[in-house]
Every structure is written in C-alpha cells, then in structure tokens.
Design an enzyme around this catalytic site. Structure first.
Site, PDB file in Angstrom:
ATOM      1  N   GLY A   1      -3.592  -2.894   1.926  1.00  5.19           N
ATOM      2  CA  GLY A   1      -2.652  -2.726   3.105  1.00  5.19           C
ATOM      3  C   GLY A   1      -1.457  -3.111   2.889  1.00  5.19           C
ATOM      4  N   LYS A   2      -1.062  -4.156   2.004  1.00  6.25           N
ATOM      5  CA  LYS A   2       0.100  -4.732   1.452  1.00  6.25           C
ATOM      6  C   LYS A   2       0.680  -3.797   0.796  1.00  6.25           C
ATOM      7  CE  LYS A   2      -0.651  -9.602   1.652  1.00  6.25           C
ATOM      8  NZ  LYS A   2      -0.450 -10.766   1.049  1.00  6.25           N
TER       9      LYS A   2
ATOM     10  N   PHE B   1      -4.695  -9.259  11.560  1.00  8.04           N
ATOM     11  CA  PHE B   1      -5.636 -10.203  10.634  1.00  8.04           C
ATOM     12  C   PHE B   1      -4.763 -11.645  10.896  1.00  8.04           C
ATOM     13  CE2 PHE B   1      -2.645 -11.114   7.316  1.00  8.04           C
ATOM     14  CZ  PHE B   1      -1.716 -10.337   7.263  1.00  8.04           C
TER      15      PHE B   1
ATOM     16  N   ASP C   1       4.177 -14.470  -0.852  1.00  3.87           N
ATOM     17  CA  ASP C   1       3.662 -15.425  -0.287  1.00  3.87           C
ATOM     18  C   ASP C   1       4.184 -15.612   1.185  1.00  3.87           C
ATOM     19  OD1 ASP C   1       1.509 -17.561  -0.544  1.00  3.87           O
ATOM     20  OD2 ASP C   1       3.047 -18.837  -0.661  1.00  3.87           O
TER      21      ASP C   1
ATOM     22  N   ASP D   1      -2.456 -13.616  13.651  1.00  2.00           N
ATOM     23  CA  ASP D   1      -1.843 -12.349  14.708  1.00  2.00           C
ATOM     24  C   ASP D   1      -2.344 -12.583  15.904  1.00  2.00           C
ATOM     25  OD1 ASP D   1      -0.569 -11.255  12.866  1.00  2.00           O
ATOM     26  OD2 ASP D   1      -1.971  -9.550  12.622  1.00  2.00           O
TER      27      ASP D   1
HETATM   28  P1  IMP Z   1      -0.604 -14.233   2.280  1.00  4.12           P
HETATM   29  O1  IMP Z   1       0.476 -15.246   1.506  1.00  4.12           O
HETATM   30  O2  IMP Z   1      -0.233 -12.998   2.637  1.00  4.12           O
HETATM   31  O3  IMP Z   1      -1.899 -14.655   1.417  1.00  4.12           O
HETATM   32  O4  IMP Z   1      -0.916 -15.126   3.585  1.00  4.12           O
HETATM   33  C1  IMP Z   1      -0.757 -16.733   3.782  1.00  4.12           C
HETATM   34  C2  IMP Z   1      -1.732 -16.771   5.027  1.00  4.12           C
HETATM   35  O5  IMP Z   1      -0.839 -16.511   5.995  1.00  4.12           O
HETATM   36  C3  IMP Z   1      -3.009 -16.077   5.309  1.00  4.12           C
HETATM   37  O6  IMP Z   1      -3.693 -17.214   6.050  1.00  4.12           O
HETATM   38  C4  IMP Z   1      -2.602 -15.147   6.329  1.00  4.12           C
HETATM   39  O7  IMP Z   1      -3.589 -14.732   6.884  1.00  4.12           O
HETATM   40  C5  IMP Z   1      -1.459 -15.617   6.793  1.00  4.12           C
HETATM   41  N1  IMP Z   1      -0.728 -14.541   7.264  1.00  4.12           N
HETATM   42  C6  IMP Z   1       0.326 -13.920   6.426  1.00  4.12           C
HETATM   43  N2  IMP Z   1       0.956 -12.906   7.062  1.00  4.12           N
HETATM   44  C7  IMP Z   1       0.264 -12.703   8.200  1.00  4.12           C
HETATM   45  C8  IMP Z   1       0.727 -11.757   9.289  1.00  4.12           C
HETATM   46  O8  IMP Z   1       1.333 -10.881   9.278  1.00  4.12           O
HETATM   47  N3  IMP Z   1      -0.303 -11.895  10.494  1.00  4.12           N
HETATM   48  C9  IMP Z   1      -0.964 -13.136  10.631  1.00  4.12           C
HETATM   49  N4  IMP Z   1      -1.287 -13.994   9.551  1.00  4.12           N
HETATM   50  C10 IMP Z   1      -0.629 -13.897   8.316  1.00  4.12           C
END
Ligand code: IMP
Length: 184
Positions: free
Chosen positions: A12-13, A141, A67, A144
């Site tokens: 998705g990213k 996710f 990150d 959110d």
């Molecule tokens: P990552 O760096 O994208 O792995 O995110 C780190 C943490 O932040 C994980 O627990 C994700 O679920 C949360 N997170 C990152 N971006 C979002 C978002 O857009 N919505 C909800 N949670 C997020």
C-alpha cells in the site's frame, strides 16, 4: 525514467509513493526488513535504515525508507518513534485510554522519508495535526480510529482523502520536488 526502491513490506505504501513520484521516478518495492535503531528521532531511524538497505541491495539503485509515528501532545510526544512497538504491546485501545483523561488531546502523525543513493542521504518530513478521540471507523490501519482530523477519524475517511492529507504524502511530495529540482 530512473527507478527508486521503496524499502517496505507494505505494498500500500508503494502505491502511495507511485502516485506522488509519478513522472519523476519509477517506484519498485524492496521487501527488506532493516534494523530499526533505538532513537527518539524518526529521521535518524529512517536514514540509518536507508543506508543499511542500500548496502543490502548491492548499491545498484537509490532507496527510500519511511518511519512514522503518532505524537500525543499531552503525553509529551508518546508513543512517537515507539509507535509500532506500543501498537503491538499496549494496543490502540489502551493508547486511547491513556489519552482519554488528558486536557491536552491534540496530536500529530509525523513521517520522515529518507533517501540515499550511496553518496547523498537526505530526509523529508511531513506531519498532519489532529485530536485523540474514542475509536471510530473501520478503514485504515494502526492508530487511524483514534485520530480525528477535521471532524473525521482517519479510519472514517476513504483512502484517497487520507492519502491526500497524510503525513507520509506530505513527506513524499517534498521528496518528489527535491528529485525534480536535482534532475533539472
Ligand atoms: P511505520 O513507520 O509506517 O511502520 O509506522 C509506525 C507505527 O505508526 C505503526 O504502529 C503504524 O501502525 C503507525 N502509523 C504510521 N502511519 C500511520 C497512519 O497513517 N495511520 C495510523 N497509524 C499509523
């Protein structure tokens, strides 16, 4: 067009990055689990991850790593860089329980995208402001459901609207501008 490898296990990213980098770079997924260094700074974590992944990929194409985290003002920025660990251990509902009693419930999602081509490493940040609320919505996710922006939680928004204002989108837009300037 030159290509760029997005180091992530989340397709998705990759789709989101393709939209922001359209016409600037072809985006490919590099499914690699880099070591997340212990740091209170998203940029340090992302930059070191990008440099490790670049080496692991054999150095044949530039890479990006993102990150992200949720920073709650009334909790002095917690869970911040530890968001992933806190989601897996405490869980989202209990983060809301912590925020529920606060007077200061404003929060931000922050994201840093780090780019490296082996010679230059650059970081780009993006943030979106909101408020902590009791969980609402079935989409999205992570955090959110407990993050409200402009009257809707991120879990209540459709993907298009969320991507248009998300922290990751803002960081990717800065990266796209920087790459386009460099190419010019
Ligand atoms: P990552 O760096 O994208 O792995 O995110 C780190 C943490 O932040 C994980 O627990 C994700 O679920 C949360 N997170 C990152 N971006 C979002 C978002 O857009 N919505 C909800 N949670 C997020």
């Amino acid at each position: 067009m030159p290509s760029l490898r997005f180091v992530t296990t989340n397709s998705g990213k990759v789709r989101e990055a393709e939209e922001y980098l359209a016409g600037v770079r072809d985006v490919e997924q590099f499914d690699y689990d880099y070591t997340e260094v212990q740091s209170s700074d998203l940029a340090t974590i992302a930059a070191q991850g990008a440099e490790e992944a670049y080496e692991a990929n054999g150095g044949d194409a530039p890479v990006i790593v993102d990150d992200a985290g949720l920073f709650v003002r009334g909790l002095d920025g917690f869970p911040g860089p530890y968001s992933s660990y806190v989601e897996d251990t405490l869980g989202v509902e209990r983060v809301w329980t912590l925020a529920e009693d606060l007077d200061e419930r404003r929060a931000a999602f922050r994201c840093v995208v780090a780019y490296t081509d082996g010679e230059t490493t650059e970081t780009f940040d993006g943030a979106v402001q909101g408020t902590m609320v009791a969980p609402r919505g079935d989409g999205g996710f992570g955090y959110d459901p407990i993050f409200e922006h402009d009257g809707e939680t991120f879990a209540e928004m459709d993907t298009e609207r969320k991507n248009a204002l998300s922290h990751r989108g803002r960081a990717l837009a800065k990266l796209a501008d920087w790459l386009a300037d460099r190419d010019a």
